[in-house]
Design an enzyme around this catalytic site. Structure first.
Site, mmCIF file in Angstrom:
data_model
loop_
_atom_site.group_PDB
_atom_site.id
_atom_site.type_symbol
_atom_site.label_atom_id
_atom_site.label_comp_id
_atom_site.label_asym_id
_atom_site.label_seq_id
_atom_site.Cartn_x
_atom_site.Cartn_y
_atom_site.Cartn_z
ATOM 1 N N ASN A 120 83.060 68.204 53.782
ATOM 2 C CA ASN A 120 84.320 68.411 53.043
ATOM 3 C C ASN A 120 84.583 69.909 52.962
ATOM 4 O O ASN A 120 83.919 70.618 52.202
ATOM 5 C CB ASN A 120 84.164 67.795 51.641
ATOM 6 C CG ASN A 120 85.375 68.040 50.765
ATOM 7 O OD1 ASN A 120 86.422 68.486 51.234
ATOM 8 N ND2 ASN A 120 85.239 67.749 49.472
ATOM 9 N N LYS B 119 87.149 71.297 51.790
ATOM 10 C CA LYS B 119 87.974 71.617 50.602
ATOM 11 C C LYS B 119 89.113 72.571 50.989
ATOM 12 O O LYS B 119 89.641 72.466 52.090
ATOM 13 C CB LYS B 119 87.091 72.197 49.485
ATOM 14 C CG LYS B 119 85.877 71.308 49.181
ATOM 15 C CD LYS B 119 85.193 71.666 47.902
ATOM 16 C CE LYS B 119 83.923 70.824 47.765
ATOM 17 N NZ LYS B 119 83.301 70.960 46.468
ATOM 18 N N HIS C 130 87.667 62.151 44.949
ATOM 19 C CA HIS C 130 86.718 63.256 44.754
ATOM 20 C C HIS C 130 86.809 63.736 43.307
ATOM 21 O O HIS C 130 87.897 63.760 42.717
ATOM 22 C CB HIS C 130 87.030 64.399 45.722
ATOM 23 C CG HIS C 130 85.946 65.428 45.760
ATOM 24 N ND1 HIS C 130 85.803 66.382 44.775
ATOM 25 C CD2 HIS C 130 84.936 65.619 46.634
ATOM 26 C CE1 HIS C 130 84.738 67.126 45.068
ATOM 27 N NE2 HIS C 130 84.196 66.692 46.186
ATOM 28 N N GLU D 261 86.832 66.566 42.055
ATOM 29 C CA GLU D 261 87.762 67.678 41.842
ATOM 30 C C GLU D 261 89.197 67.161 41.726
ATOM 31 O O GLU D 261 89.998 67.688 40.953
ATOM 32 C CB GLU D 261 87.623 68.714 42.981
ATOM 33 C CG GLU D 261 86.318 69.484 42.838
ATOM 34 C CD GLU D 261 85.765 70.056 44.125
ATOM 35 O OE1 GLU D 261 86.476 70.085 45.147
ATOM 36 O OE2 GLU D 261 84.593 70.477 44.105
ATOM 37 N N GLU E 108 78.318 61.040 43.966
ATOM 38 C CA GLU E 108 78.364 62.489 43.783
ATOM 39 C C GLU E 108 78.279 62.823 42.293
ATOM 40 O O GLU E 108 79.318 62.877 41.605
ATOM 41 C CB GLU E 108 79.665 63.052 44.351
ATOM 42 C CG GLU E 108 79.810 62.881 45.841
ATOM 43 C CD GLU E 108 80.557 64.051 46.469
ATOM 44 O OE1 GLU E 108 80.041 64.636 47.408
ATOM 45 O OE2 GLU E 108 81.649 64.386 45.976
ATOM 46 N N GLY F 236 78.498 71.689 44.045
ATOM 47 C CA GLY F 236 78.742 73.128 44.119
ATOM 48 C C GLY F 236 77.884 73.946 43.171
ATOM 49 O O GLY F 236 78.172 75.115 42.925
HETATM 50 C C1 PEP Z 1 81.527 67.911 47.479
HETATM 51 O O1 PEP Z 1 82.399 68.653 47.098
HETATM 52 O O2 PEP Z 1 81.788 66.748 47.805
HETATM 53 C C2 PEP Z 1 80.174 68.434 47.523
HETATM 54 C C3 PEP Z 1 79.195 67.574 47.630
HETATM 55 O O3 PEP Z 1 80.027 69.805 47.414
HETATM 56 P P1 PEP Z 1 78.654 70.625 47.532
HETATM 57 O O4 PEP Z 1 77.912 70.091 48.738
HETATM 58 O O5 PEP Z 1 79.088 72.042 47.742
HETATM 59 O O6 PEP Z 1 77.898 70.413 46.282
#
Ligand code: PEP
Length: 252
Positions: free
Chosen positions: A10, A12, A96, A98, A168, A174
């Site tokens: 991803n 982003k 997601h 976010e 997740e 992040g």
């Molecule tokens: C994500 O945004 O789906 C994610 C898993 O980010 P990161 O790997 O940076 O934690």
């Protein structure tokens, strides 16, 4: 049972088109020999068409990061599933954290997005996961169940196997605080168990990913877990070398 492994990156809101071009050109040769690993990258909308062109004929599929549930209409700034298919996009992330946190994405809209994605022929990657406070309060399973039940509400059990679910934990995204293998396995196997209450066959076939601070260093251990069929990778997908190492770890 063998469900196949999917590693999705991803990107982003990163990478202009020239930057995306550089990144995919660095990635493609690094993953070209990874037979048996399905690989997808999810660039921003602006880079979707160029990335579809650049990845054509390779083992890398191009997925989007979001879509609107309607086919068309007065929804300024939005993009429909059929518009993505028209570009050659193969799948889409929905829900997601976010988008849930910053853009008001609700479970009732996700319950419409999932069937719209499937109807258009996109592979949906549905993200679910608890906050740190929910985990501390012992509410992880209740939260995952509530998200799954709401988001899958309009999916025919016969189509469960086509939905990819990414576990997740929000506190791991992040942050560099990856879930322990025990936490990841426990949550992902719980997700499979919840899906199995409605469709045992679908749950057995559905691919379940882990996402949250996956790196080239921790991927092997996470991808070896019984119920983990791949990873959704954020930050580490912006480095061709790291992302290719994660994809290679999926081959074990
Ligand atoms: C994500 O945004 O789906 C994610 C898993 O980010 P990161 O790997 O940076 O934690």
């Amino acid at each position: 049972m063998s469900r196949g492994t999917l590693i999705a990156g991803n990107w982003k809101m990163h990478e202009t088109v020239p930057e995306a071009e550089q990144l995919i050109q660095a990635l493609l040769p690094r993953v070209s020999s990874l037979d048996g690993v399905e690989i997808a990258i999810c660039p921003p909308y602006t880079a979707l068409a160029p990335m579809v062109d650049s990845a054509r004929g390779s083992r890398v599929a191009i997925f989007a990061q979001n879509m609107h549930e309607s086919e068309r209409g007065a929804f300024t700034g939005e993009v429909s599933a059929s518009m993505l298919v028209d570009l050659g996009v193969g799948g889409v992330i929905v829900g997601h954290s976010e988008r849930r946190a910053f853009f008001g994405e609700t479970d009732s809209r996700l319950a419409q997005k999932l069937p719209a994605a499937l109807a258009a022929g996109l592979v949906p990657i549905l993200c679910v996961g608890e906050s740190e406070a929910q985990r501390a309060a012992g509410e992880t399973e209740a939260h995952l169940r509530a998200q799954l039940e709401a988001d899958f509400a309009a999916i025919e059990p016969a189509r469960y196997a086509e939905v990819v679910v990414a576990y997740e934990p929000i506190w791991a995204i992040g942050t560099g605080r990856v879930a322990t293998p025990e936490q990841a396995q426990e949550a992902v196997s719980f997700i499979r168990q919840v899906l199995a209450e409605t469709s045992a066959a679908g749950a057995a076939q559905a691919r379940l990913l882990y996402g949250g601070s996956v790196t080239a260093d921790n991927a092997k251990e996470l991808l070896a877990l019984d119920d983990v069929d791949g990873a959704l990778v954020g930050g580490a997908s912006l480095s061709a070398e790291s992302f290719a190492t994660i994809c290679a770890a999926a081959r074990q």
